[in-house]
Scaffold this active site. Sequence first.
Site, PDB file in Angstrom:
ATOM      1  N   ASP A 208       0.837  -1.188   0.000  1.00 25.88           N
ATOM      2  CA  ASP A 208       0.000   0.000   0.000  1.00 25.88           C
ATOM      3  C   ASP A 208       0.878   1.246   0.000  1.00 25.88           C
ATOM      4  OD1 ASP A 208      -2.798   1.107   0.413  1.00 25.88           O
ATOM      5  OD2 ASP A 208      -1.794   1.964   2.164  1.00 25.88           O
ATOM      6  N   GLU A 277       1.789  -0.194  -4.950  1.00 34.27           N
ATOM      7  CA  GLU A 277       0.833   0.827  -5.373  1.00 34.27           C
ATOM      8  C   GLU A 277       1.571   2.168  -5.467  1.00 34.27           C
ATOM      9  OE1 GLU A 277      -3.404   2.693  -3.784  1.00 34.27           O
ATOM     10  OE2 GLU A 277      -1.786   2.318  -2.354  1.00 34.27           O
TER      11      GLU A 277
END
Length: 550
Positions: A208, A277
């Site tokens: 993330d 990401e």
Amino acid sequence: MAVETGRVDDANWWRGAVIYQVYPRSFQDTNGDGIGDLKGITERLPHIASLGVDAIWLSPFFTSPMADMGYDVSDYCNVDPMFGALADFDVMMAEAHRLGLKVIIDQVISHTSDKHPWFIESRTSRSNGRADWYVWADPKPDGTAPNNWLSIFGGPGWEWDGVRKQYYMHNFLTSQPDLNFHNPDVQAAVLDTVRFWLDRGVDGFRLDTANYYFHDKQLRDNPPILYDAETGGLESDTNPYSMQNHLYDKSQPENIDFLKRLRALLDSYDNRATVGEIGDGPRSLTTLAIYTSGNDKLHMCYTFDLLGPAFSAGFIRRVVSTFQDTVTNGWVCWAFSNHDVVRHVTRFAETPEERERVAKLSISVLATLRGSICLYQGEELGLTEAELAFEDLTDPYGIRFWPAFKGRDGCRTPMPWDAEQDHAGFTTAGRSWLPVPPEHAAAAVDTQEHDPQSVLNHYRATLAFRKAHPPLFDGDLTFVDTHNHDLLVFIREKDNERLLFAFNLTREPQDFALPTTMKSCLPIAMPGFEVAVEEGVVKLAGLDAFCARV
């Protein structure tokens, strides 16, 4: 019997892999509390395997106060009781491996929850053992925040703490303080949590906000973003965060060495992979290139380039071409939907009547691009964005920016399994954590399972088509120049197989005159599409596709 999914034991299994994202809260509830759980994922793994994907990616299931639906972690090495226990995770993973599926889990390491023991200790004083584990800074002489950095969730990126008499940095909620990666002890502690799951047998990690780990040590102000030359306006005026050029609060050069440490850890285990990401605005592809080059950092990354409203030949060609020009030896993971954006059928379809056609064409395009791909649960059913009332919202981002922005709950509603059951078979509870819209129930798995023309079976057929042609794993992609800019035309090539693809993303019929060198091409049946070739001209209907061996 295990389902054959391809290169399961290959160290490069991730290259060209199809990854299915599971949002645990919304997949399947087995204990009747209205919230999905790990046992529910285990129960529904055969459905995922039947699609022909290579791996699953689980959004966070770690111990958390759930202020941001699990992206605020208070214990990296345990399962939140909401989802079950570690033993349930082990059972789920064993069943996934039996079915030939790799297991990728989220690692949310740029920040923790403010309930994490690390932060609880850090905020007690300026001299405790973890005092420098988070980003703390003194106020300006007038008491205001150290600089102009903003939170993605609205407002300043700094929160005052009365005990330390300092501000702490948070890129997201005030309850999600950012870790200080400039501290080597923090890096070591984070890598220990990664090792915990590697030892437990996970096959990889979705990282993330992978470019948010480091901040500028000098805490310099971000400059304003430049006005767009064409529109004269800002990129977005819904959220002030997009009004800054984020030069100093993320994507710092120190991130490279940490990613190398992380990669070295994964390389000490067999066949593990990472997908990062990258949210870096117009610099995203450049950042992706840096993070995936050299085989010593991340295996692959994805950006938000294809997660917006544009679905046109020119736009997709521009994004993919920019990637290929920028990223020389890295790898990308493409996606049209995930848990943070409006579902792509809603974004791309212009009318309700064309949604099914758009759903089918979208996966056909995605499955033929060069790169790995991520599918988000429910897109195989052609689900649209759910329209929810304000009182149903749980997403703090949506609540903060309502009504200008309705948040992310609309793409996170429960998976519909059985059209005739309450809550479409997701839960036996009287109320599910988010409602199941009637139109989603009508598109449930059981209603599509035995319909050969359904979106679900189109996904299965398309992914089988992808597996049957090696160029679609990791072959080269070369765009074909056409005089018709409404067409997306390219060749995928590997070894002795060359495949020509032509996609009409408009609503009007389009002709594609085959180049002289391709006149003798052999059309190949592409799932869901039947395109005629007349005297060297491909006749494409609106939202249509064509494939041939050349």
